[in-house]
Motif scaffolding. Sequence first.
Motif, PDB file in Angstrom:
ATOM      1  N   ILE A 123       0.864  -1.174   0.000  1.00  0.00           N
ATOM      2  CA  ILE A 123       0.000   0.000   0.000  1.00  0.00           C
ATOM      3  C   ILE A 123       0.901   1.225   0.000  1.00  0.00           C
ATOM      4  CG2 ILE A 123      -1.811   1.270   1.206  1.00  0.00           C
ATOM      5  CD1 ILE A 123      -2.623  -1.341   2.541  1.00  0.00           C
ATOM      6  N   ILE A 124       0.670   2.164  -0.907  1.00  0.00           N
ATOM      7  CA  ILE A 124       1.490   3.366  -0.989  1.00  0.00           C
ATOM      8  C   ILE A 124       0.674   4.628  -0.741  1.00  0.00           C
ATOM      9  CG2 ILE A 124       3.181   2.338  -2.537  1.00  0.00           C
ATOM     10  CD1 ILE A 124       1.743   3.690  -4.865  1.00  0.00           C
ATOM     11  N   THR A 125      -0.570   4.475  -0.311  1.00  0.00           N
ATOM     12  CA  THR A 125      -1.501   5.588  -0.193  1.00  0.00           C
ATOM     13  C   THR A 125      -2.061   5.684   1.223  1.00  0.00           C
ATOM     14  OG1 THR A 125      -2.127   5.284  -2.502  1.00  0.00           O
ATOM     15  CG2 THR A 125      -3.639   6.542  -1.157  1.00  0.00           C
ATOM     16  N   PRO A 126      -2.191   6.886   1.763  1.00  0.00           N
ATOM     17  CA  PRO A 126      -2.811   7.027   3.090  1.00  0.00           C
ATOM     18  C   PRO A 126      -4.281   6.606   3.049  1.00  0.00           C
ATOM     19  CG  PRO A 126      -1.667   9.048   2.431  1.00  0.00           C
ATOM     20  CD  PRO A 126      -1.751   8.175   1.219  1.00  0.00           C
ATOM     21  N   PRO A 127      -4.843   6.188   4.197  1.00  0.00           N
ATOM     22  CA  PRO A 127      -6.275   5.871   4.241  1.00  0.00           C
ATOM     23  C   PRO A 127      -7.127   7.127   4.206  1.00  0.00           C
ATOM     24  CG  PRO A 127      -5.308   5.689   6.424  1.00  0.00           C
ATOM     25  CD  PRO A 127      -4.175   5.995   5.499  1.00  0.00           C
ATOM     26  N   THR A 128      -8.399   6.952   3.927  1.00  0.00           N
ATOM     27  CA  THR A 128      -9.364   8.052   3.933  1.00  0.00           C
ATOM     28  C   THR A 128     -10.572   7.628   4.760  1.00  0.00           C
ATOM     29  OG1 THR A 128      -8.688   8.807   1.729  1.00  0.00           O
ATOM     30  CG2 THR A 128     -10.849   9.523   2.509  1.00  0.00           C
ATOM     31  N   VAL A 129     -11.017   8.506   5.667  1.00  0.00           N
ATOM     32  CA  VAL A 129     -12.205   8.224   6.477  1.00  0.00           C
ATOM     33  C   VAL A 129     -13.427   8.810   5.794  1.00  0.00           C
ATOM     34  CG1 VAL A 129     -13.398   8.778   8.633  1.00  0.00           C
ATOM     35  CG2 VAL A 129     -11.001   8.096   8.680  1.00  0.00           C
ATOM     36  N   ILE A 130     -14.487   8.005   5.706  1.00  0.00           N
ATOM     37  CA  ILE A 130     -15.756   8.502   5.195  1.00  0.00           C
ATOM     38  C   ILE A 130     -16.872   7.902   6.039  1.00  0.00           C
ATOM     39  CG2 ILE A 130     -15.667   6.731   3.358  1.00  0.00           C
ATOM     40  CD1 ILE A 130     -17.427   8.656   1.713  1.00  0.00           C
TER      41      ILE A 130
END
Length: 272
Positions: A123-130
């Motif tokens: 994984i190279i991407t930060p998480p996103t909260v929704i």
Amino acid sequence: IIIGTKYIQDENTSNKFIWAIDKKNGNKLFEVNLGVGSIISTDTSGFWLQKGYIYASNNDKIFKISAQNGKIVWQRKVNGNVHRHTVIADSQAVYYTTLKGKFGSLKLKNGTVNWKVNIEEGIITPPTVINGSLLIIGDSSIYVVDKKEGLIYQKIPTGHSPYSAATIFRNRVFLGAGEPPINGLLFCFEFNQGVNNNLEISQDFYVGNTLNSKKLQLTIETKNNWDEAIIDPSVLSDAAEIKGQKIGNNIFVFQIPLKNTNINSWYTLSIK
């Protein structure tokens, strides 16, 4: 508050620091040495500021730091390189992703583990909260994850994604993806809870399906809103049956412990 690196001459190392600078006169208020580290890019190697605390990462550690005096409140070691991914937080937890394909949730108060999941790809991407979910981008897909327990309930193929996190605007998700082979592809997803499919199981996917895994997580989405779903995993597990955990309407997640004598093959699991 600034994050960056500084050369330490006595140790001949480049260390990652967080500084607090007075906006009026430019004086340094405090600095925090997070140890030997680097900044990959400001988009992915930043920090999260929330209610007087800084949440940052370096190598395989996550830090909670007071934004008032720079004191480290706690630090937690995780499995995998987390320093190129901005950690994020909400009122319940800190969420992170790693290059080893692992993502997880830590308690805000003391950094203890709420849950962790491995999708077996980098994984190279930060998480996103929704709302009550996380968007985790890895394995050339978007995984939609229940942020309370870490249960994956949707997987959408996108192709390889750049480093930026998914962006939320109103009821839509925007994601830059598609490389390779389709470079520069932009996705726009609209939230839609409806299911329109003639098959009773309209979607299914799983993680942990390797001979080295101890547990298989299987998710199904059904056409009808069933009260419960029970699976018979005995062909590859010591369990005779497992009741699925219901995530909202139409979605069930099964946590299946695996035998250590399984072999590479295709398996059919009956569901009632």
